[in-house]
Design a protein around this motif. Structure first.
Motif, PDB file in Angstrom:
ATOM      1  N   UNK A 166       0.854  -1.194   0.000  1.00  0.00           N
ATOM      2  CA  UNK A 166       0.000   0.000   0.000  1.00  0.00           C
ATOM      3  C   UNK A 166       0.889   1.244   0.000  1.00  0.00           C
ATOM      4  N   UNK A 167       1.504   1.493  -1.152  1.00  0.00           N
ATOM      5  CA  UNK A 167       2.423   2.613  -1.286  1.00  0.00           C
ATOM      6  C   UNK A 167       1.932   3.560  -2.376  1.00  0.00           C
ATOM      7  N   UNK A 168       2.591   4.701  -2.466  1.00  0.00           N
ATOM      8  CA  UNK A 168       2.266   5.666  -3.513  1.00  0.00           C
ATOM      9  C   UNK A 168       2.498   5.061  -4.903  1.00  0.00           C
ATOM     10  N   UNK A 169       3.570   4.277  -5.015  1.00  0.00           N
ATOM     11  CA  UNK A 169       3.883   3.616  -6.278  1.00  0.00           C
ATOM     12  C   UNK A 169       2.766   2.651  -6.675  1.00  0.00           C
ATOM     13  N   UNK A 170       2.275   1.885  -5.716  1.00  0.00           N
ATOM     14  CA  UNK A 170       1.205   0.923  -5.993  1.00  0.00           C
ATOM     15  C   UNK A 170      -0.070   1.628  -6.450  1.00  0.00           C
ATOM     16  N   UNK A 171      -0.440   2.699  -5.743  1.00  0.00           N
ATOM     17  CA  UNK A 171      -1.689   3.381  -6.076  1.00  0.00           C
ATOM     18  C   UNK A 171      -1.615   4.100  -7.424  1.00  0.00           C
ATOM     19  N   UNK A 172      -0.448   4.618  -7.784  1.00  0.00           N
ATOM     20  CA  UNK A 172      -0.314   5.239  -9.102  1.00  0.00           C
ATOM     21  C   UNK A 172      -0.436   4.188 -10.203  1.00  0.00           C
ATOM     22  N   UNK A 173       0.136   2.988  -9.961  1.00  0.00           N
ATOM     23  CA  UNK A 173       0.002   1.890 -10.923  1.00  0.00           C
ATOM     24  C   UNK A 173      -1.452   1.448 -11.029  1.00  0.00           C
ATOM     25  N   UNK A 174      -2.126   1.422  -9.888  1.00  0.00           N
ATOM     26  CA  UNK A 174      -3.526   1.008  -9.863  1.00  0.00           C
ATOM     27  C   UNK A 174      -4.405   1.994 -10.628  1.00  0.00           C
ATOM     28  N   UNK A 175      -4.162   3.296 -10.430  1.00  0.00           N
ATOM     29  CA  UNK A 175      -4.948   4.311 -11.141  1.00  0.00           C
ATOM     30  C   UNK A 175      -4.748   4.221 -12.645  1.00  0.00           C
TER      31      UNK A 175
END
Length: 214
Positions: A105-114
């Motif tokens: 649950x990191x910034x990198x993960x959420x940007x990839x998810x978006x």
């Protein structure tokens, strides 16, 4: 360097354990070697740019000697080579970053998810002969589609009586369960893209091919 280090490690266990543990030790030694030989790439880049800027200032004020012009060319070549190394290092760090925090649950993960969500978003559906992007209509059409596919019936329609399932012969079974030969492993490695890494240790297939002999 790699060969000497690899042969100096003394690990006990089966072949897989020995290879895995040696790769872990080799990674640490390669980091030390990289630090001693190449140093900090960003620091080297700043040093080269500063020296080039000083030569350029000298050129504007009174001109450069022949040796200074040659030095300017050497610095330009070094800067280009340094940029290639920085680019290669960035690619390796990007791969390592994904293995480290790709599913956290990191910034990198959420940007990839978006990004994936935007790419997979259903903008609209074809209703009859018209294209519709109204959210309610899209939702109803999707609901109707999945209901028609997964609608339950009283008769499951599944009969297994008398069905002959395909099975492997003894010859094929022996082939699938046999111990891998070194030639088979080598052929598999050589068929892979050299820039790909088979695991999070970062050693790609080009590295494995180059040092395959030992």
């Amino acid at each position: 360097m790699v060969k000497d280090k690899w042969q100096s490690y003394s690990i006990q266990g089966n072949g897989f354990i020995i290879c895995k543990e040696k790769l872990k030790l080799l990674k640490l030694d390669l980091k030390s070697w990289n630090r001693d030989v190449f140093g900090n790439l960003e620091t080297s880049k700043r040093r080269i740019l500063q020296e080039m800027e000083a030569l350029d200032s000298h050129d504007c004020s009174g001109g450069l000697t022949e040796s200074e012009r040659l030095r300017r060319l050497e610095l330009a070549s070094s800067l280009k080579e340094n940029e290639k190394k920085i680019e290669s290092l960035s690619c390796q760090k990007a791969r390592a970053n994904w293995f480290k925090s790709g599913d956290s649950c990191t910034r990198f993960f959420h940007s990839s998810l978006r990004w994936r969500r935007l790419r997979n978003e259903v903008k609209g559906v074809q209703v009859g002969e018209q294209w519709c992007e109204e959210p309610c209509t899209v939702w109803l059409e999707a609901k109707s589609l999945f209901e028609s596919i997964f609608k339950a019936t009283k008769d499951l329609g599944v009969r297994l009586d008398g069905v002959e399932f395909k099975s492997l012969s003894s010859y094929h079974n022996e082939g699938l369960t046999a111990v891998f030969l070194e030639k088979e492993v080598r052929d598999a490695v050589w068929q892979c893209d050299g820039s790909k890494s088979p695991g999070p240790d970062g050693f790609n297939f080009n590295f494995i091919r180059k040092h395959w002999s030992f």
